[in-house]
Design a protein around this motif. Structure first.
Motif, mmCIF file in Angstrom:
data_model
loop_
_atom_site.group_PDB
_atom_site.id
_atom_site.type_symbol
_atom_site.label_atom_id
_atom_site.label_comp_id
_atom_site.label_asym_id
_atom_site.label_seq_id
_atom_site.Cartn_x
_atom_site.Cartn_y
_atom_site.Cartn_z
ATOM 1 N N VAL A 254 8.360 2.139 -7.469
ATOM 2 C CA VAL A 254 9.747 1.624 -7.486
ATOM 3 C C VAL A 254 9.664 0.138 -7.766
ATOM 4 C CG1 VAL A 254 12.111 1.518 -6.847
ATOM 5 C CG2 VAL A 254 10.751 3.596 -6.323
ATOM 6 N N PRO A 255 9.581 -0.504 -8.897
ATOM 7 C CA PRO A 255 9.394 -2.009 -8.932
ATOM 8 C C PRO A 255 10.225 -2.899 -8.086
ATOM 9 C CG PRO A 255 9.310 -0.874 -10.937
ATOM 10 C CD PRO A 255 9.742 -0.075 -10.231
ATOM 11 N N PHE A 256 11.594 -2.550 -7.724
ATOM 12 C CA PHE A 256 12.589 -3.292 -7.289
ATOM 13 C C PHE A 256 12.381 -3.413 -5.822
ATOM 14 C CE2 PHE A 256 15.046 0.514 -7.232
ATOM 15 C CZ PHE A 256 15.516 0.601 -6.061
ATOM 16 N N LEU A 257 11.491 -2.440 -5.176
ATOM 17 C CA LEU A 257 11.323 -2.577 -3.842
ATOM 18 C C LEU A 257 10.281 -3.560 -3.301
ATOM 19 C CD1 LEU A 257 11.436 1.381 -3.006
ATOM 20 C CD2 LEU A 257 13.187 -0.341 -2.321
ATOM 21 N N ARG A 258 9.619 -4.010 -4.302
ATOM 22 C CA ARG A 258 8.379 -4.948 -3.931
ATOM 23 C C ARG A 258 8.664 -6.103 -3.098
ATOM 24 N NH1 ARG A 258 5.886 -5.033 -10.211
ATOM 25 N NH2 ARG A 258 5.311 -2.913 -10.499
ATOM 26 N N ASN A 259 9.970 -6.502 -3.196
ATOM 27 C CA ASN A 259 10.319 -7.694 -2.329
ATOM 28 C C ASN A 259 11.271 -7.350 -1.528
ATOM 29 O OD1 ASN A 259 8.769 -9.444 -3.874
ATOM 30 N ND2 ASN A 259 10.272 -9.643 -5.384
ATOM 31 N N ALA A 260 11.603 -6.148 -1.074
ATOM 32 C CA ALA A 260 12.283 -5.678 -0.066
ATOM 33 C C ALA A 260 12.159 -6.128 1.266
ATOM 34 C CB ALA A 260 12.675 -4.024 -0.244
ATOM 35 N N HIS A 261 11.000 -6.014 1.715
ATOM 36 C CA HIS A 261 10.520 -6.403 2.955
ATOM 37 C C HIS A 261 10.822 -7.934 3.321
ATOM 38 C CE1 HIS A 261 7.246 -7.457 0.286
ATOM 39 N NE2 HIS A 261 6.495 -8.252 1.348
ATOM 40 N N PHE A 262 10.633 -8.782 2.269
ATOM 41 C CA PHE A 262 10.934 -10.140 2.407
ATOM 42 C C PHE A 262 12.703 -10.369 2.482
ATOM 43 C CE2 PHE A 262 7.318 -11.336 -0.318
ATOM 44 C CZ PHE A 262 6.582 -11.748 0.655
ATOM 45 N N ILE A 263 13.357 -9.496 1.838
ATOM 46 C CA ILE A 263 14.930 -9.454 1.878
ATOM 47 C C ILE A 263 15.120 -9.025 3.306
ATOM 48 C CG2 ILE A 263 17.031 -8.512 1.054
ATOM 49 C CD1 ILE A 263 15.676 -8.647 -1.752
ATOM 50 N N THR A 264 14.649 -7.911 3.612
ATOM 51 C CA THR A 264 15.026 -7.458 5.100
ATOM 52 C C THR A 264 14.767 -8.308 6.323
ATOM 53 O OG1 THR A 264 14.575 -5.344 4.280
ATOM 54 C CG2 THR A 264 14.567 -5.520 6.672
ATOM 55 N N ILE A 265 13.531 -9.023 6.279
ATOM 56 C CA ILE A 265 13.189 -10.002 7.280
ATOM 57 C C ILE A 265 14.059 -11.286 7.341
ATOM 58 C CG2 ILE A 265 11.337 -11.635 8.076
ATOM 59 C CD1 ILE A 265 9.229 -9.521 7.040
ATOM 60 N N ILE A 266 14.387 -11.552 6.057
ATOM 61 C CA ILE A 266 15.340 -12.913 5.992
ATOM 62 C C ILE A 266 16.589 -12.706 6.383
ATOM 63 C CG2 ILE A 266 16.359 -14.259 4.301
ATOM 64 C CD1 ILE A 266 14.044 -14.231 2.452
ATOM 65 N N VAL A 267 17.228 -11.268 6.098
ATOM 66 C CA VAL A 267 18.554 -11.260 6.536
ATOM 67 C C VAL A 267 18.732 -10.809 8.052
ATOM 68 C CG1 VAL A 267 20.298 -9.215 6.442
ATOM 69 C CG2 VAL A 267 19.321 -10.161 4.384
ATOM 70 N N LEU A 268 17.507 -10.323 8.871
ATOM 71 C CA LEU A 268 17.471 -9.913 10.009
ATOM 72 C C LEU A 268 17.273 -11.170 10.943
ATOM 73 C CD1 LEU A 268 15.751 -6.433 10.188
ATOM 74 C CD2 LEU A 268 18.310 -6.961 10.607
ATOM 75 N N ARG B 171 0.795 -1.369 0.015
ATOM 76 C CA ARG B 171 0.013 -0.064 -0.182
ATOM 77 C C ARG B 171 0.837 1.420 0.063
ATOM 78 N NH1 ARG B 171 -4.632 -1.707 4.519
ATOM 79 N NH2 ARG B 171 -5.510 -3.405 3.047
ATOM 80 N N LEU B 172 2.266 1.214 0.102
ATOM 81 C CA LEU B 172 3.081 2.179 0.089
ATOM 82 C C LEU B 172 3.163 2.928 -1.308
ATOM 83 C CD1 LEU B 172 5.703 1.005 2.811
ATOM 84 C CD2 LEU B 172 3.808 2.838 3.220
ATOM 85 N N ASP B 173 3.263 4.156 -1.459
ATOM 86 C CA ASP B 173 2.939 4.747 -2.843
ATOM 87 C C ASP B 173 4.783 4.507 -3.385
ATOM 88 O OD1 ASP B 173 0.781 5.528 -2.741
ATOM 89 O OD2 ASP B 173 1.236 7.434 -1.641
ATOM 90 N N VAL B 174 5.752 4.547 -2.560
ATOM 91 C CA VAL B 174 7.187 4.494 -2.985
ATOM 92 C C VAL B 174 7.326 2.846 -3.466
ATOM 93 C CG1 VAL B 174 7.938 3.591 -0.908
ATOM 94 C CG2 VAL B 174 9.565 4.657 -2.486
ATOM 95 N N VAL B 175 6.547 2.068 -3.033
ATOM 96 C CA VAL B 175 6.795 0.709 -3.463
ATOM 97 C C VAL B 175 6.134 0.127 -4.965
ATOM 98 C CG1 VAL B 175 6.095 -1.967 -3.046
ATOM 99 C CG2 VAL B 175 6.975 -0.207 -1.143
ATOM 100 N N ALA B 176 4.983 1.221 -4.985
ATOM 101 C CA ALA B 176 4.333 1.104 -6.306
ATOM 102 C C ALA B 176 4.977 1.733 -7.501
ATOM 103 C CB ALA B 176 3.069 1.612 -6.170
#
Length: 615
Positions: free
Chosen positions: A416-430, A409-414
């Motif tokens: 900037v396509p390469f941010l669509r999976n950034a939350h997954f990557i962040t959670i996996i790394v942490l 629902r974030l406008d920046v995600v809509a």
């Protein structure tokens, strides 16, 4: 004909799957070989020893004899003496030892002397077999969880959940421990999968009874793998009683299956100990009496350690608060898992997804209550009663779904396509940080172990499996033979590594003398006493003295002897000889051999071949 975009997508999916399986194989080999240091939990060692007896066709018997269990067996035997050999166990749930027994039979571990330790080998070979079985359960649970989460949400969330499981350090620790948690995880995942399938069928107007009953069968098997899982079953029964029509039918069927499954162990325990819950009942002392189970188990009667239920609610609430404050570590450090509780507030569109989460919450709440009663602490990550970890994958899936909804629902995600999976990557790394940060230290410990030769300072499989059997030989007529019974403060390790009946060192001399007299009368006299770091590292000297009462001098003797020993010409302090309470014990078991400094000390009977050869 497929389009280039579709072909590119399929190639990317295939590459990700190949990488996942490469990681899976690599982590499996890494944790089973270079980073594996052997079993290190009493429950896992004793279950493995029971499994070996099952493989030999001896039945569900243990070589670890708890003084309290012996006392209870005597009560049901009208006070008569009970043999220490082939001593029937009523402490452990049966499923995990039965499975391990089949595996040990398959690899030929049922033969005496099978899989011996070689020179310069410090990890017991069968430890790795036990860990392999647990690891296979873990790997299978990853597959079942992928199918479950893929059915609830989508393959992407399922893939991320599976990767989080693979990178969860706590799950690998449980896999290496030999405890039944990974078997529980597999059964729990299967139970959830078929329960969700039943909910889908009910929503579509199809018959759900068969799937729901199959799910219930897996929850019943969980109870047979670990008694604490009965609490999860209670949560499941309440949930299906409300979720499926006719109300209560599936719950009653599940309770019927549970009753049929546990009735035989309950009857057997009642025949042996005089109560249906057997020796396992005293696990409640962990939660309700402040961690006193180990003290209670070493009593030769119950007169000095009654179960006090005063302040019960306060004790349970206190243990529950401990769980709440350490929930993230208990869930394996998977950051998405605690977010499940926020996802409870989200109105998921699909009714099955929205309803299923309440079933998970209900089962988790009952599990938390069970852990409060059985006892759990934050000091040991692989606590045998720790079952929060079972909920981590499915909770993480709901957490990931909730985060994904908010993230999209974030406008920046809509924009900037390469941010669509950034939350997954962040959670996996942490979430993978605990494993990534601890791996270098594990490698360092492994390298240190390869130089020094001890995987765990308080366990020495090489000493117990090779040196101890020679010291245990007793004189019989004109020759010697191996003794059948020893006493130790580390009976689980002696039973597993030395393959010898071992009595847990009683709490006081009165209990020791009574069991010693029974062993002598039965023709299986004690060959000696082995003291290890398990006693002196149990707490402060004052606490240890309180736990061992008038046998404290025996526990501390080896340590003090080593501190004062300066060579053959220098005097040493033998507090067993100086203490009037243990002088008689020294007179009977004065053949002292320091196996590993003052940590592992053997006090052989005067009737041992070792004593004869030293004269």
């Amino acid at each position: 004909m497929s389009s280039p975009t579709t072909s590119h997508f399929e190639t990317a999916v295939m590459i990700r799957r190949i990488l996942f399986f490469l990681f899976l194989i690599s982590f499996t080999l890494l944790n089973l070989f270079p980073l594996f240091r052997g079993l290190d939990t009493p429950q896992a060692m004793e279950q493995a020893a029971i499994a070996r007896e099952i493989a030999r066709g001896e039945g569900f018997v243990t070589k670890m004899v708890r003084p309290l269990a012996y006392y209870e067996a005597q009560k049901t035997n009208n006070g008569g003496r009970v043999p220490f050999t082939n001593f029937r166990d009523t402490y452990h749930a049966p499923l995990n030892p039965l499975i391990l027994g089949a595996v040990l039979k398959l690899v030929g571990a049922d033969e005496p002397g099978a899989w011996p330790m070689t020179n310069n080998e410090y990890i017991f070979p069968l430890d790795r077999i036990v860990a392999l079985v647990s690891t296979l359960f873990f790997l299978m649970s990853i597959g079942v969880t992928y199918l479950l989460v893929g059915r609830i949400f989508d393959p992407k969330i399922a893939g991320v959940t599976a990767l989080l499981m693979l990178l969860c350090d706590l799950m690998w620790q449980f896999s290496q421990s030999g405890l039944p948690q990974m078997l529980l995880l597999l059964l729990f995942s299967c139970g959830l999968y078929f329960t969700y399938r039943a909910m889908e069928a009910a929503e579509e107007g199809r018959s759900s009874f068969g799937m729901a009953l199959l799910g219930g069968a897996f929850f019943v098997l969980m109870a047979l793998a670990h008694w604490i899982a009965i609490w999860i079953f209670l949560g499941y029964a309440i949930f299906v009683a409300v979720a499926f029509k006719p109300r209560g039918a599936i719950a009653l069927a599940g309770l019927g299956m549970l009753a049929i499954a546990i009735i035989f162990p309950l009857i057997r325990s009642n025949d042996i100990t005089g109560q249906p819950f057997g020796t396992g009942f005293y696990v409640f002392y962990n939660g309700l009496a402040g961690g006193a189970e180990s003290v209670v188990m070493r009593n030769h009667d119950l007169q000095s350690e009654p179960l006090r239920l005063d302040g019960l609610i306060v004790k349970v609430l206190g243990t529950t608060l401990v769980q709440a404050s350490d929930l993230l570590p208990f869930l394996g450090g998977i950051l998405a898992a605690p977010i499940f509780f926020l996802a409870l507030l989200h109105p998921f569109k699909r009714r099955t997804i929205a309803s299923f989460r309440w079933g998970i919450l209900l089962m988790w709440a009952f599990a938390a209550l069970g852990m409060a009663v059985f006892g759990i602490d934050r000091e040991r990550s692989t606590n045998p009663n720790q079952i929060h970890i079972l909920f981590a994958p499915v909770m993480a899936a709901y957490g990931l779904a909730f985060i994904s909804i908010l993230w999209s629902r974030l406008d920046v995600v809509a924009n900037v396509p390469f941010l669509r999976n950034a939350h997954f990557i962040t959670i996996i790394v942490l979430s993978a940080a605990p494993m990534l940060l601890t791996t270098p230290n594990k490698v360092r410990l492994t390298m240190q172990f390869s130089k020094n030769g001890f995987p765990w300072p308080h366990y020495r499989a090489d000493v117990l499996s090779k040196s101890l059997p020679e010291l245990m030989k007793v004189r019989r007529g004109g020759g010697t033979e191996a003794a059948k019974v020893v006493v130790s403060d580390q009976p689980w390790a002696v039973a597993w590594y030395a393959d010898t009946v071992c009595v847990w060192l009683p709490k006081n001399k009165k209990g020791f003398d009574k069991m010693e007299a029974d062993a002598e009368a039965l023709g299986t006299p004690f060959a000696g006493i082995l003291t290890t770091p398990s006693s002196i590292e149990a707490g402060t000297p004052g606490l240890v003295q309180g736990q061992y009462s008038d046998l404290s001098s025996l526990v501390f003797n080896g340590y003090i002897y080593s501190l004062t020993y300066g060579g053959p010409q220098n005097p040493v302090y033998n507090i067993m000889q100086l203490d009037s309470k243990t002088q008689g014990l020294w007179a009977r078991y004065g053949s002292m051999t320091r196996l590993v400094g003052g940590d592992f000390v053997w006090y052989g009977s005067r009737n041992t071949a070792q004593e004869e050869s030293s004269r």
